[in-house]
Motif scaffolding. Structure first.
Motif, PDB file in Angstrom:
ATOM      1  N   ARG A  22       0.833  -1.212   0.000  1.00 15.28           N
ATOM      2  CA  ARG A  22       0.000   0.000   0.000  1.00 15.28           C
ATOM      3  C   ARG A  22       0.864   1.258   0.000  1.00 15.28           C
ATOM      4  O   ARG A  22       0.577   2.236  -0.677  1.00 15.28           O
ATOM      5  N   GLU A  25       2.344   1.861  -3.441  1.00 14.44           N
ATOM      6  CA  GLU A  25       1.307   2.417  -4.314  1.00 14.44           C
ATOM      7  C   GLU A  25       1.134   3.920  -4.036  1.00 14.44           C
ATOM      8  O   GLU A  25       1.045   4.737  -4.948  1.00 14.44           O
ATOM      9  N   ALA A  26       1.103   4.269  -2.753  1.00 20.29           N
ATOM     10  CA  ALA A  26       0.959   5.685  -2.380  1.00 20.29           C
ATOM     11  C   ALA A  26       2.154   6.497  -2.894  1.00 20.29           C
ATOM     12  O   ALA A  26       1.990   7.628  -3.381  1.00 20.29           O
ATOM     13  N   THR A  29       1.903   7.269  -6.614  1.00 22.57           N
ATOM     14  CA  THR A  29       1.008   8.397  -6.878  1.00 22.57           C
ATOM     15  C   THR A  29       1.713   9.719  -6.573  1.00 22.57           C
ATOM     16  O   THR A  29       1.621  10.687  -7.327  1.00 22.57           O
ATOM     17  N   PRO A  85       0.206  10.761   2.911  1.00 22.16           N
ATOM     18  CA  PRO A  85      -0.820   9.719   3.053  1.00 22.16           C
ATOM     19  C   PRO A  85      -1.172   9.469   4.524  1.00 22.16           C
ATOM     20  O   PRO A  85      -0.295   9.541   5.395  1.00 22.16           O
TER      21      PRO A  85
END
Ligand code: SIN
Ligand code: FE2
Length: 203
Positions: A22, A25-26, A29, A85
């Motif tokens: 996760r 993925e963050a 971005t 995040p």
């Protein structure tokens, strides 16, 4: 949890694989909006081997003319850094033992031949807050010493999912990354290592 020495905590394997995925993925971005760039050493302009970007209200940057500093925008795009995040803010709340939220997350990307020389993190005004460091991808050999550059150092490996907290009397400990161990993780498809450091900058 292992305490390496007073004020330095090493939490091996703190993040499980889904949590690591996760975060990657963050970071993908974040890098889309705030591309990795090549930082330069103050004065000489010598490029560092690590590529960097940031998220949060502030980001740590360095270049030849203006040196080490925090600023609210990306040096190449001029845009504000992407938001931090929530997972990172949560980790800070769990581990930092500090009442205010982090302002900066420096994203360091190491290719397998990159390294980082021994240095102190001392561009923050608030030295009561720790620096919380997250490792993702290939393992590295991390070196940490004392408050003087010439103090003896210890080295240990940091693997994907490990967290290190530099705080208390070792908040200003010299530290660096001597080498990356290729092919020690399958997290990043093209190898290398990502290190995230969460910092509180202003009191
Ligand atoms: C840093 O000191 O900014 C990075 C440390 C690391 O890559 O583990
Ligand atoms: Fe550092």
């Amino acid at each position: 949890m292992a305490t390496v020495s007073n004020g330095i905590r090493h939490l091996p394997d703190y993040l499980d694989r889904p949590a690591q995925e996760r975060l990657v993925e963050a970071i993908r971005t974040i890098v889309t909006g705030a591309p990795l760039y090549v930082p330069e050493m103050p004065g000489t302009g010598k490029p560092m081997s690590v590529r960097m970007t940031n998220c949060g209200s502030l980001g740590w940057v360095t270049d030849k003319d203006r040196g080490y500093r925090y600023q609210s925008f990306h040096p190449a795009t001029g845009k504000p850094w992407p938001a931090m995040p929530q997972e990172l803010i949560d980790l800070w709340e769990r581990l930092a033992d500090y009442p205010k939220p982090p302002e900066a997350c420096l994203v360091n990307f190491y290719s397998d031949d990159a390294r980082m020389g021994l240095h102190q993190d001392r561009d923050e005004t608030d030295l009561a807050a720790p620096v919380l460091s997250i490792s993702l991808g290939n393992s590295c050999l991390f070196r940490v010493g004392g408050l003087n550059r010439k103090d003896p150092t210890r080295s240990f490996r940091l693997a994907s999912g490990d967290i290190v907290v530099l705080g208390g009397e070792r908040r200003l400990a010299f530290h660096g990354v001597d080498r990356i161990y290729p092919k020690t993780s399958t997290l990043l498809k093209n190898g290398g290592r990502i290190n995230l450091t969460l910092r509180r900058v202003n009191v």
